[in-house]
Write a protein that holds these residues in place. Structure first.
Motif, PDB file in Angstrom:
ATOM      1  N   LYS A   1       8.141  25.790  82.816  1.00 34.60           N
ATOM      2  CA  LYS A   1       6.993  26.088  81.962  1.00 34.60           C
ATOM      3  C   LYS A   1       7.172  27.399  81.207  1.00 34.60           C
ATOM      4  O   LYS A   1       6.341  27.759  80.389  1.00 34.60           O
ATOM      5  CB  LYS A   1       5.710  26.157  82.807  1.00 34.60           C
ATOM      6  N   SER A   2       8.249  28.115  81.500  1.00 29.41           N
ATOM      7  CA  SER A   2       8.487  29.401  80.852  1.00 29.41           C
ATOM      8  C   SER A   2       9.984  29.638  80.731  1.00 29.41           C
ATOM      9  O   SER A   2      10.758  29.260  81.616  1.00 29.41           O
ATOM     10  CB  SER A   2       7.830  30.525  81.656  1.00 29.41           C
ATOM     11  N   ALA A   3      10.378  30.265  79.617  1.00 28.74           N
ATOM     12  CA  ALA A   3      11.796  30.523  79.386  1.00 28.74           C
ATOM     13  C   ALA A   3      11.958  31.648  78.377  1.00 28.74           C
ATOM     14  O   ALA A   3      11.003  32.046  77.707  1.00 28.74           O
ATOM     15  CB  ALA A   3      12.490  29.253  78.875  1.00 28.74           C
TER      16      ALA A   3
ATOM     17  N   PRO B   1       7.760  24.715  77.113  1.00 26.42           N
ATOM     18  CA  PRO B   1       8.737  24.132  76.188  1.00 26.42           C
ATOM     19  C   PRO B   1       8.900  22.635  76.433  1.00 26.42           C
ATOM     20  O   PRO B   1       8.575  22.124  77.513  1.00 26.42           O
ATOM     21  CB  PRO B   1      10.022  24.880  76.532  1.00 26.42           C
ATOM     22  N   TYR B   2       9.416  21.958  75.438  1.00 25.56           N
ATOM     23  CA  TYR B   2       9.734  20.541  75.619  1.00 25.56           C
ATOM     24  C   TYR B   2      10.942  20.422  76.549  1.00 25.56           C
ATOM     25  O   TYR B   2      11.983  21.024  76.305  1.00 25.56           O
ATOM     26  CB  TYR B   2      10.039  19.869  74.281  1.00 25.56           C
TER      27      TYR B   2
ATOM     28  N   SER C   1       3.721  23.189  68.338  1.00 23.02           N
ATOM     29  CA  SER C   1       2.801  23.344  69.462  1.00 23.02           C
ATOM     30  C   SER C   1       1.418  23.693  68.925  1.00 23.02           C
ATOM     31  O   SER C   1       1.257  24.094  67.766  1.00 23.02           O
ATOM     32  CB  SER C   1       3.298  24.455  70.395  1.00 23.02           C
ATOM     33  N   ASP C   2       0.397  23.537  69.778  1.00 19.55           N
ATOM     34  CA  ASP C   2      -0.954  23.985  69.426  1.00 19.55           C
ATOM     35  C   ASP C   2      -1.067  25.501  69.503  1.00 19.55           C
ATOM     36  O   ASP C   2      -2.048  26.074  69.055  1.00 19.55           O
ATOM     37  CB  ASP C   2      -1.983  23.361  70.375  1.00 19.55           C
ATOM     38  N   HIS C   3      -0.063  26.141  70.095  1.00 24.86           N
ATOM     39  CA  HIS C   3      -0.057  27.601  70.200  1.00 24.86           C
ATOM     40  C   HIS C   3       0.746  28.187  69.044  1.00 24.86           C
ATOM     41  O   HIS C   3       1.828  27.694  68.709  1.00 24.86           O
ATOM     42  CB  HIS C   3       0.542  28.045  71.540  1.00 24.86           C
ATOM     43  N   ARG C   4       0.217  29.228  68.452  1.00 25.63           N
ATOM     44  CA  ARG C   4       0.864  29.860  67.307  1.00 25.63           C
ATOM     45  C   ARG C   4       1.902  30.887  67.751  1.00 25.63           C
ATOM     46  O   ARG C   4       1.807  31.449  68.836  1.00 25.63           O
ATOM     47  CB  ARG C   4      -0.193  30.541  66.439  1.00 25.63           C
ATOM     48  N   GLY C   5       2.862  31.120  66.888  1.00 21.43           N
ATOM     49  CA  GLY C   5       3.878  32.110  67.186  1.00 21.43           C
ATOM     50  C   GLY C   5       3.339  33.528  67.075  1.00 21.43           C
ATOM     51  O   GLY C   5       2.423  33.800  66.293  1.00 21.43           O
ATOM     52  N   ILE C   6       3.888  34.417  67.874  1.00 22.69           N
ATOM     53  CA  ILE C   6       3.512  35.834  67.861  1.00 22.69           C
ATOM     54  C   ILE C   6       4.774  36.653  67.602  1.00 22.69           C
ATOM     55  O   ILE C   6       5.823  36.390  68.184  1.00 22.69           O
ATOM     56  CB  ILE C   6       2.865  36.240  69.199  1.00 22.69           C
TER      57      ILE C   6
ATOM     58  N   ALA D   1      13.017  14.454  80.089  1.00 21.95           N
ATOM     59  CA  ALA D   1      13.252  13.976  81.453  1.00 21.95           C
ATOM     60  C   ALA D   1      14.099  14.938  82.267  1.00 21.95           C
ATOM     61  O   ALA D   1      14.280  14.751  83.471  1.00 21.95           O
ATOM     62  CB  ALA D   1      13.914  12.603  81.409  1.00 21.95           C
ATOM     63  N   LEU D   2      14.610  15.992  81.616  1.00 22.43           N
ATOM     64  CA  LEU D   2      15.505  16.920  82.314  1.00 22.43           C
ATOM     65  C   LEU D   2      14.776  17.853  83.278  1.00 22.43           C
ATOM     66  O   LEU D   2      15.356  18.342  84.242  1.00 22.43           O
ATOM     67  CB  LEU D   2      16.266  17.775  81.292  1.00 22.43           C
ATOM     68  N   ALA D   3      13.515  18.160  82.975  1.00 22.34           N
ATOM     69  CA  ALA D   3      12.698  19.117  83.727  1.00 22.34           C
ATOM     70  C   ALA D   3      13.035  20.558  83.379  1.00 22.34           C
ATOM     71  O   ALA D   3      12.366  21.483  83.810  1.00 22.34           O
ATOM     72  CB  ALA D   3      12.779  18.907  85.242  1.00 22.34           C
ATOM     73  N   HIS D   4      14.094  20.773  82.578  1.00 19.91           N
ATOM     74  CA  HIS D   4      14.408  22.107  82.075  1.00 19.91           C
ATOM     75  C   HIS D   4      14.832  21.976  80.611  1.00 19.91           C
ATOM     76  O   HIS D   4      15.034  20.872  80.100  1.00 19.91           O
ATOM     77  CB  HIS D   4      15.499  22.787  82.909  1.00 19.91           C
TER      78      HIS D   4
END
Length: 209
Positions: A33-35, A6-7, A184-189, A10-13
């Protein structure tokens, strides 16, 4: 919603008006990197900080009288996938529920989830899935990653959804949705989970068993 890369700025979360299950960190060298995003406030979601890291987020969702484990994962290409899968396995065990759905960007390729060929990461993942009795939900061979750089198209199927065997027949309509805006370059599922009994019998689906 299971989210990877996810975006965070500067927060890192992740910062959002919705509830986000994630590791709260200020370390920009090791950002989230995951949420898991909770869009419906009426859904009861419980989380345990011990089952949450930057790359693996495991929580529980209550659907009527059932508890379903939800795991969002991002397995980095440069990391040892066997070590990462062991961490995912521990997160699944920590949920202590029979029904679990896992989804994410695993940076691995295998015909089990629609790739033409299998790489080493994919082979290790397929063996891991079989050892835990987990089932692949991916259907077809629509790319989950798709982008055009210059005049060249780049696509692959590295986003995989799998579940516990006890939940396999209760999930339907798994699909890659190219029209869902992800920025994103990744598509939704998308897929559906039956609230109660197993779905009616349909054409046989592939299994890792």
């Amino acid at each position: 919603m299971l989210i990877q890369e996810p975006y965070v700025g500067a927060l890192a979360h992740v910062s959002s008006r919705h509830r986000v299950v994630q590791k709260i960190t200020q370390n920009s060298d090791k950002p989230v990197k995951s949420a898991v995003f909770v869009i419906d406030r009426d859904i009861l979601v419980t989380e345990n900080p011990d089952l949450i890291s930057e790359n693996i987020v495991a929580c529980k969702v209550k659907i009527q009288n059932r508890i379903i484990g939800i795991v969002s994962i991002y397995l980095q290409q440069e990391q040892d996938i066997e070590e990462d899968l062991a961490l995912v396995g521990r997160a699944i065990d920590g949920l202590n529920t029979a029904e679990v759905v896992i989804g994410g960007d695993i940076n691995a390729k295998s015909p089990w989830w629609g790739c033409i060929a299998e790489d080493r990461r994919g082979a290790k993942t397929a063996r891991w899935l079989a050892s835990l009795g987990l089932e692949v939900l991916n259907e077809g061979n629509t790319p989950t990653f798709y982008t055009i750089r210059g005049a060249t198209t780049h696509s692959s199927i590295v986003d995989v959804t799998f579940c516990s065997g006890s939940l396999y027949q209760k999930i339907s309509s798994w699909r890659v949705d190219p029209d869902l805006v992800t920025l994103s370059d990744h598509r939704g599922i998308q897929f559906a989970i039956s609230k109660d009994r197993a779905l009616p019998a349909e054409a046989p689906r592939k299994t890792t068993s």
